[in-house]
Scaffold this motif. Structure first.
Motif, PDB file in Angstrom:
ATOM      1  N   MET A   1       0.831  -1.189   0.000  1.00 57.23           N
ATOM      2  CA  MET A   1       0.000   0.000   0.000  1.00 57.23           C
ATOM      3  C   MET A   1       0.877   1.253   0.000  1.00 57.23           C
ATOM      4  N   LYS A   2       0.521   2.245  -0.847  1.00 57.15           N
ATOM      5  CA  LYS A   2       1.319   3.473  -0.850  1.00 57.15           C
ATOM      6  C   LYS A   2       0.714   4.457   0.128  1.00 57.15           C
ATOM      7  N   PHE A   3       1.498   4.960   1.042  1.00 56.53           N
ATOM      8  CA  PHE A   3       1.017   5.931   2.004  1.00 56.53           C
ATOM      9  C   PHE A   3       1.488   7.317   1.581  1.00 56.53           C
ATOM     10  N   ASN A   4       0.717   8.329   1.931  1.00 56.08           N
ATOM     11  CA  ASN A   4       1.169   9.700   1.817  1.00 56.08           C
ATOM     12  C   ASN A   4       1.630  10.060   0.413  1.00 56.08           C
ATOM     13  N   SER A   5       0.885   9.573  -0.587  1.00 62.35           N
ATOM     14  CA  SER A   5       1.413   9.685  -1.932  1.00 62.35           C
ATOM     15  C   SER A   5       0.602  10.578  -2.864  1.00 62.35           C
ATOM     16  N   GLY A   6      -0.445  11.235  -2.345  1.00 63.83           N
ATOM     17  CA  GLY A   6      -1.270  12.072  -3.206  1.00 63.83           C
ATOM     18  C   GLY A   6      -2.139  11.268  -4.151  1.00 63.83           C
ATOM     19  N   ASN A   7      -2.400  10.025  -3.801  1.00 64.37           N
ATOM     20  CA  ASN A   7      -3.251   9.170  -4.632  1.00 64.37           C
ATOM     21  C   ASN A   7      -4.713   9.551  -4.506  1.00 64.37           C
ATOM     22  N   SER A   8      -5.486   9.159  -5.529  1.00 62.86           N
ATOM     23  CA  SER A   8      -6.940   9.253  -5.396  1.00 62.86           C
ATOM     24  C   SER A   8      -7.417   7.914  -4.848  1.00 62.86           C
ATOM     25  N   ILE A   9      -8.155   7.979  -3.759  1.00 67.73           N
ATOM     26  CA  ILE A   9      -8.623   6.740  -3.110  1.00 67.73           C
ATOM     27  C   ILE A   9     -10.144   6.754  -3.031  1.00 67.73           C
ATOM     28  N   GLY A  10     -10.760   5.749  -3.649  1.00 69.28           N
ATOM     29  CA  GLY A  10     -12.211   5.579  -3.531  1.00 69.28           C
ATOM     30  C   GLY A  10     -12.492   4.760  -2.287  1.00 69.28           C
ATOM     31  N   LEU A  11     -13.444   5.208  -1.479  1.00 69.42           N
ATOM     32  CA  LEU A  11     -13.764   4.504  -0.229  1.00 69.42           C
ATOM     33  C   LEU A  11     -15.170   3.925  -0.341  1.00 69.42           C
ATOM     34  N   LEU A  12     -15.255   2.606  -0.330  1.00 67.57           N
ATOM     35  CA  LEU A  12     -16.567   1.957  -0.384  1.00 67.57           C
ATOM     36  C   LEU A  12     -16.836   1.298   0.966  1.00 67.57           C
TER      37      LEU A  12
ATOM     38  N   GLY B   1     -22.930  -7.447  -6.697  1.00 69.21           N
ATOM     39  CA  GLY B   1     -23.214  -6.022  -6.960  1.00 69.21           C
ATOM     40  C   GLY B   1     -22.064  -5.161  -6.451  1.00 69.21           C
ATOM     41  N   HIS B   2     -21.590  -5.456  -5.253  1.00 65.20           N
ATOM     42  CA  HIS B   2     -20.450  -4.694  -4.702  1.00 65.20           C
ATOM     43  C   HIS B   2     -19.200  -4.888  -5.573  1.00 65.20           C
ATOM     44  N   LEU B   3     -18.972  -6.138  -5.993  1.00 71.69           N
ATOM     45  CA  LEU B   3     -17.754  -6.408  -6.791  1.00 71.69           C
ATOM     46  C   LEU B   3     -17.828  -5.691  -8.138  1.00 71.69           C
ATOM     47  N   HIS B   4     -19.036  -5.633  -8.713  1.00 73.92           N
ATOM     48  CA  HIS B   4     -19.217  -4.914  -9.978  1.00 73.92           C
ATOM     49  C   HIS B   4     -18.851  -3.428  -9.791  1.00 73.92           C
ATOM     50  N   ILE B   5     -19.280  -2.859  -8.670  1.00 74.20           N
ATOM     51  CA  ILE B   5     -18.965  -1.437  -8.405  1.00 74.20           C
ATOM     52  C   ILE B   5     -17.442  -1.253  -8.345  1.00 74.20           C
ATOM     53  N   ILE B   6     -16.768  -2.142  -7.622  1.00 72.85           N
ATOM     54  CA  ILE B   6     -15.306  -2.013  -7.474  1.00 72.85           C
ATOM     55  C   ILE B   6     -14.628  -2.142  -8.841  1.00 72.85           C
ATOM     56  N   GLU B   7     -15.059  -3.137  -9.625  1.00 75.97           N
ATOM     57  CA  GLU B   7     -14.415  -3.354 -10.938  1.00 75.97           C
ATOM     58  C   GLU B   7     -14.690  -2.185 -11.882  1.00 75.97           C
ATOM     59  N   THR B   8     -15.902  -1.639 -11.810  1.00 76.45           N
ATOM     60  CA  THR B   8     -16.247  -0.518 -12.695  1.00 76.45           C
ATOM     61  C   THR B   8     -15.452   0.736 -12.326  1.00 76.45           C
ATOM     62  N   LEU B   9     -15.238   0.926 -11.013  1.00 75.48           N
ATOM     63  CA  LEU B   9     -14.574   2.166 -10.586  1.00 75.48           C
ATOM     64  C   LEU B   9     -13.056   2.050 -10.511  1.00 75.48           C
ATOM     65  N   ALA B  10     -12.552   0.829 -10.659  1.00 74.38           N
ATOM     66  CA  ALA B  10     -11.103   0.625 -10.479  1.00 74.38           C
ATOM     67  C   ALA B  10     -10.289   1.551 -11.387  1.00 74.38           C
ATOM     68  N   GLY B  11     -10.769   1.768 -12.602  1.00 78.73           N
ATOM     69  CA  GLY B  11     -10.028   2.612 -13.539  1.00 78.73           C
ATOM     70  C   GLY B  11     -10.050   4.083 -13.169  1.00 78.73           C
ATOM     71  N   LYS B  12     -10.932   4.470 -12.277  1.00 74.19           N
ATOM     72  CA  LYS B  12     -11.092   5.894 -11.952  1.00 74.19           C
ATOM     73  C   LYS B  12     -10.236   6.342 -10.771  1.00 74.19           C
ATOM     74  N   PHE B  13      -9.729   5.374 -10.007  1.00 77.90           N
ATOM     75  CA  PHE B  13      -8.963   5.713  -8.798  1.00 77.90           C
ATOM     76  C   PHE B  13      -7.609   5.012  -8.805  1.00 77.90           C
ATOM     77  N   ASP B  14      -6.673   5.563  -8.014  1.00 79.43           N
ATOM     78  CA  ASP B  14      -5.395   4.867  -7.833  1.00 79.43           C
ATOM     79  C   ASP B  14      -5.592   3.656  -6.934  1.00 79.43           C
ATOM     80  N   GLN B  15      -6.488   3.797  -5.962  1.00 85.51           N
ATOM     81  CA  GLN B  15      -6.765   2.690  -5.043  1.00 85.51           C
ATOM     82  C   GLN B  15      -8.239   2.722  -4.659  1.00 85.51           C
ATOM     83  N   ILE B  16      -8.760   1.550  -4.325  1.00 84.28           N
ATOM     84  CA  ILE B  16     -10.141   1.500  -3.813  1.00 84.28           C
ATOM     85  C   ILE B  16     -10.128   0.720  -2.504  1.00 84.28           C
ATOM     86  N   ALA B  17     -10.635   1.340  -1.448  1.00 88.36           N
ATOM     87  CA  ALA B  17     -10.661   0.689  -0.135  1.00 88.36           C
ATOM     88  C   ALA B  17     -12.070   0.236   0.205  1.00 88.36           C
TER      89      ALA B  17
END
Ligand code: NAP
Length: 194
Positions: free
Chosen positions: A1-12, A22-38
């Motif tokens: 995990m990158k800390f303190n890096s100015g990443n965009s992080i989606g929080l679900l 349904g949750h997994l579909h959301i994560i897969e769909t949004l993966a391209g939009k964020f550096d990380q998804i938590a």
């Protein structure tokens, strides 16, 4: 995990009782939009009519199991945060964001909300402060009324955790969760599965 890096992080955040396709579909769909998804499973959810069936640790472990069922591209971005599960008392998103800020001082948070969560948002603890701490993105269910937030139609399969639990209780199986999550549910005898 990158800390303190100015990443965009989606929080679900979610009760994830259990985490489903349904949750997994959301994560897969949004993966391209964020550096990380938590994924942030709640400890003791606030505003839920009933107490979750699975224990916080089990809901956390199902989230971890589900990560392995994601596409490779999504697996590279997604991770689970245990902050709410490890904390006693009710889970409030405001408190979670405050605690996360200490670990991710320079990252940009986007809180990913479903339609129901978006409509109850103004009743949450310190909603105006949450809006200052994170952007909000609503993942719309098909046909849902528009909210006041930025929205994205993700066409997730129309599944709820309640449907999954009912199906498991009635038939002992379901196709609405991923392979590893089904294995976990069976191993732990959750929701009346056989
Ligand atoms: P959940 O039922 O486990 O679901 C997690 C999220 O995924 C929800 O936002 C849900 O949308 C969305 N979702 C699930 N299936 C979907 C589908 N098929 N299509 C589109 N979206 C789908 O979680 P929850 O119990 O509602 O909790 C959501 C978050 O809100 C949690 O982090 C919780 O802590 C937070 N919350 C905070 C407060 C507070 O701070 N006071 C109060 C209430 C909730 P829907 O919202 O449409 O179900």
């Amino acid at each position: 995990m990158k800390f303190n890096s100015g990443n965009s992080i989606g929080l679900l955040g979610g009760t994830f009782d259990p985490i489903h396709l349904g949750h997994l579909h959301i994560i897969e769909t949004l993966a391209g939009k964020f550096d990380q998804i938590a994924l942030i499973p709640t400890g003791q959810p606030w505003m839920k009519p009933e107490t979750p069936i699975a224990k916080p640790k089990q809901r956390l472990e199902m989230c971890e199991a589900a990560l392995e069922d994601l596409t490779e591209a999504a697996q590279e971005k997604a991770f689970v945060i245990d902050i709410e599960v490890e904390k006693s008392g009710l889970s409030y998103t405001f408190d979670t964001l405050q605690s996360l800020r200490a670990f991710f001082p320079r990252d940009n948070f986007t809180l990913i909300l479903g339609t129901d969560a978006a409509f109850s948002f103004n009743k949450w603890k310190r909603p105006e402060d949450i809006k200052k701490m994170a952007e909000i993105l609503v993942v719309k269910r098909p046909g849902a009324k528009p909210s006041d937030f930025k929205e994205l139609e993700v066409n997730a399969p129309d599944i709820s955790s309640t449907d999954v639990r009912e199906e498991l209780a009635a038939t002992g199986k379901t196709t609405k969760v991923s392979k590893n999550v089904m294995a976990y549910i069976k191993q732990n005898g959750l929701y009346g599965s056989k």
